[in-house]
Scaffold this active site. Structure first.
Site, PDB file in Angstrom:
ATOM      1  N   LEU A 177      10.689 -20.788  -4.587  1.00  0.00           N
ATOM      2  CA  LEU A 177       9.549 -19.794  -4.052  1.00  0.00           C
ATOM      3  C   LEU A 177       8.280 -19.828  -4.637  1.00  0.00           C
ATOM      4  CD1 LEU A 177       9.439 -17.055  -1.946  1.00  0.00           C
ATOM      5  CD2 LEU A 177       9.480 -16.197  -4.224  1.00  0.00           C
ATOM      6  N   HIS A 225       2.837   3.524  -9.037  1.00  0.00           N
ATOM      7  CA  HIS A 225       2.609   2.324  -9.202  1.00  0.00           C
ATOM      8  C   HIS A 225       3.850   1.632 -10.144  1.00  0.00           C
ATOM      9  CE1 HIS A 225      -1.317   2.789  -7.686  1.00  0.00           C
ATOM     10  NE2 HIS A 225      -1.909   3.219  -8.556  1.00  0.00           N
ATOM     11  N   ASP A 268       0.624  -1.213   0.038  1.00  0.00           N
ATOM     12  CA  ASP A 268      -0.152   0.006   0.028  1.00  0.00           C
ATOM     13  C   ASP A 268       0.958   1.345   0.016  1.00  0.00           C
ATOM     14  OD1 ASP A 268      -2.529   1.293   0.037  1.00  0.00           O
ATOM     15  OD2 ASP A 268      -2.723   1.236   2.133  1.00  0.00           O
TER      16      ASP A 268
HETATM   17  C1  IPE Z   1      -5.528  -2.667  -0.451  1.00  0.00           C
HETATM   18  O1  IPE Z   1      -5.223  -1.455  -0.784  1.00  0.00           O
HETATM   19  C2  IPE Z   1      -5.283  -3.423  -1.961  1.00  0.00           C
HETATM   20  C3  IPE Z   1      -4.448  -3.505  -2.698  1.00  0.00           C
HETATM   21  C4  IPE Z   1      -2.779  -3.243  -1.807  1.00  0.00           C
HETATM   22  C5  IPE Z   1      -4.013  -4.165  -3.793  1.00  0.00           C
HETATM   23  P1  IPE Z   1      -6.344  -0.087  -0.801  1.00  0.00           P
HETATM   24  O2  IPE Z   1      -5.524   1.049  -0.879  1.00  0.00           O
HETATM   25  O3  IPE Z   1      -7.092  -0.602  -1.997  1.00  0.00           O
HETATM   26  O4  IPE Z   1      -6.893  -0.397   0.528  1.00  0.00           O
HETATM   27  P2  IPE Z   1      -7.936   0.701   1.367  1.00  0.00           P
HETATM   28  O5  IPE Z   1      -8.971   1.490   0.197  1.00  0.00           O
HETATM   29  O6  IPE Z   1      -7.045   1.628   1.805  1.00  0.00           O
HETATM   30  O7  IPE Z   1      -8.669  -0.131   2.300  1.00  0.00           O
HETATM   31  C1  IPE Z   2      -1.250   0.279  -3.330  1.00  0.00           C
HETATM   32  O1  IPE Z   2      -1.195   1.637  -3.401  1.00  0.00           O
HETATM   33  C2  IPE Z   2      -1.444  -0.466  -5.016  1.00  0.00           C
HETATM   34  C3  IPE Z   2      -2.780  -0.878  -5.185  1.00  0.00           C
HETATM   35  C4  IPE Z   2      -3.892  -0.645  -4.404  1.00  0.00           C
HETATM   36  C5  IPE Z   2      -3.059  -1.364  -6.332  1.00  0.00           C
HETATM   37  P1  IPE Z   2      -2.450   2.566  -3.266  1.00  0.00           P
HETATM   38  O2  IPE Z   2      -2.653   2.859  -4.939  1.00  0.00           O
HETATM   39  O3  IPE Z   2      -3.512   2.206  -2.647  1.00  0.00           O
HETATM   40  O4  IPE Z   2      -1.859   3.970  -2.862  1.00  0.00           O
HETATM   41  P2  IPE Z   2      -2.444   4.910  -1.816  1.00  0.00           P
HETATM   42  O5  IPE Z   2      -2.863   3.903  -0.573  1.00  0.00           O
HETATM   43  O6  IPE Z   2      -3.455   5.662  -2.427  1.00  0.00           O
HETATM   44  O7  IPE Z   2      -1.328   5.832  -1.385  1.00  0.00           O
HETATM   45 MG    MG Z   3      -4.174   2.267  -0.727  1.00  0.00          MG
END
Ligand code: IPE
Ligand code: IPE
Ligand code: MG
Length: 255
Positions: free
Chosen positions: A141, A47, A30
């Site tokens: 792995l 990303h 995240d």
């Molecule tokens: C969880 O992260 C999903 C992934 C890391 C793929 P999100 O960023 O989508 O989760 P919320 O919305 O903060 O709960």
């Molecule tokens: C995690 O990073 C990647 C995915 C959920 C695909 P985010 O895109 O959720 O990044 P934040 O949480 O908005 O910073």
């Molecule tokens: Mg996120």
């Protein structure tokens, strides 16, 4: 990519011992968006950087001898993001499979995909099937990619399968045990995660591995995913090594 499980643990984290190494580490990757926004960049740059962190993480996991790594790459709720971001993420997944698959295969990595398969683009489905198929006999792995994954949907699918078996007379309702349920989940045959790591400061599961996480240890860190590196990984492993898992029983010293 050099992923060599035989080069077993000698990290600062393990202090030379393999006893407290998690078998299965699951990552909620995240903070890509916040990483980018903090730098005045588009979220998609986060990303892109996140993919580099993923490659680093897989390599390091193999090096220290972890058996299974699960990554939350796209949740069933992530479809709610703007179309441009969703299509960027789909493109990134395609590029990851297209560019990294042969290296992962050479590194003896076995790929498993978990998550819903219906409603996915045929092109993506074919790539995912190719990744699983090519690497299915590898013995290093195991990389579990949670894509279009939501734990509640996974459990509902498992319940549907069990209900079908009951209807067909193959199973009695009383035979629906915890093992039977586990066996119908996308993760069937895999060990439950010992350690779940979530980056970027949020302390929630966001519909990730709800069944499998029953006795997982949780580790939350403030680094955004693109900044997650070997040292941050070692720190999490070291923290795990100091946890005492009791599974509802008592510490051996207390008996
Ligand atoms: C969880 O992260 C999903 C992934 C890391 C793929 P999100 O960023 O989508 O989760 P919320 O919305 O903060 O709960
Ligand atoms: C995690 O990073 C990647 C995915 C959920 C695909 P985010 O895109 O959720 O990044 P934040 O949480 O908005 O910073
Ligand atoms: Mg996120």
């Amino acid at each position: 990519m050099s992923v060599n499980p035989s080069q077993n643990l000698q990290t600062s984290a393990g202090k030379g011992s393999t006893s407290k190494l998690p078998r299965h580490v699951a990552f909620i990757m995240d903070g890509n968006g916040r990483w980018a926004t903090a730098r005045g960049l588009a979220r998609t740059e986060g990303h892109r950087k996140g993919l580099e962190a993923l490659r680093r993480t897989i390599r390091h996991a193999g090096r220290i001898g972890i058996e299974v790594v699960t990554i939350y790459s796209f949740s069933s709720e992530n479809w709610n993001r703007p179309k441009t971001e969703v299509s960027f993420l789909m493109g990134l997944l395609r590029r990851f499979v297209q560019r990294d698959l042969s290296e992962l295969h050479e590194a003896n990595v076995r790929i498993r995909i978990i998550g819903g398969r219906s409603d996915l683009e045929p092109g993506i489905l074919a790539l995912l099937a190719e990744a699983e198929d090519l690497t299915k006999n590898n013995t290093g792995l195991t990389l579990v990619v949670a894509f279009n994954y939501g734990a509640r949907a996974e459990m509902a699918r498992a319940a549907q399968n069990l209900a079908r078996k009951v209807l067909a007379g193959e199973l009695s309702p009383e035979a629906i045990s915890e093992e039977a349920m586990s066996g119908e989940l996308d993760t069937s045959g895999l060990p439950d995660p010992d350690l779940i790591i979530r980056t970027s400061g949020e302390m929630r599961l966001s519909n990730f591995l709800l069944w499998q996480a029953a006795y997982s240890e949780f580790y939350f860190c403030d680094e955004h995913w693109p900044d997650f590196d070997e040292a941050a990984f070692d720190k999490a492993i070291s923290c795990f090594g100091n946890r005492e898992r009791r599974y509802g029983g008592l510490d051996a010293k207390a008996i």
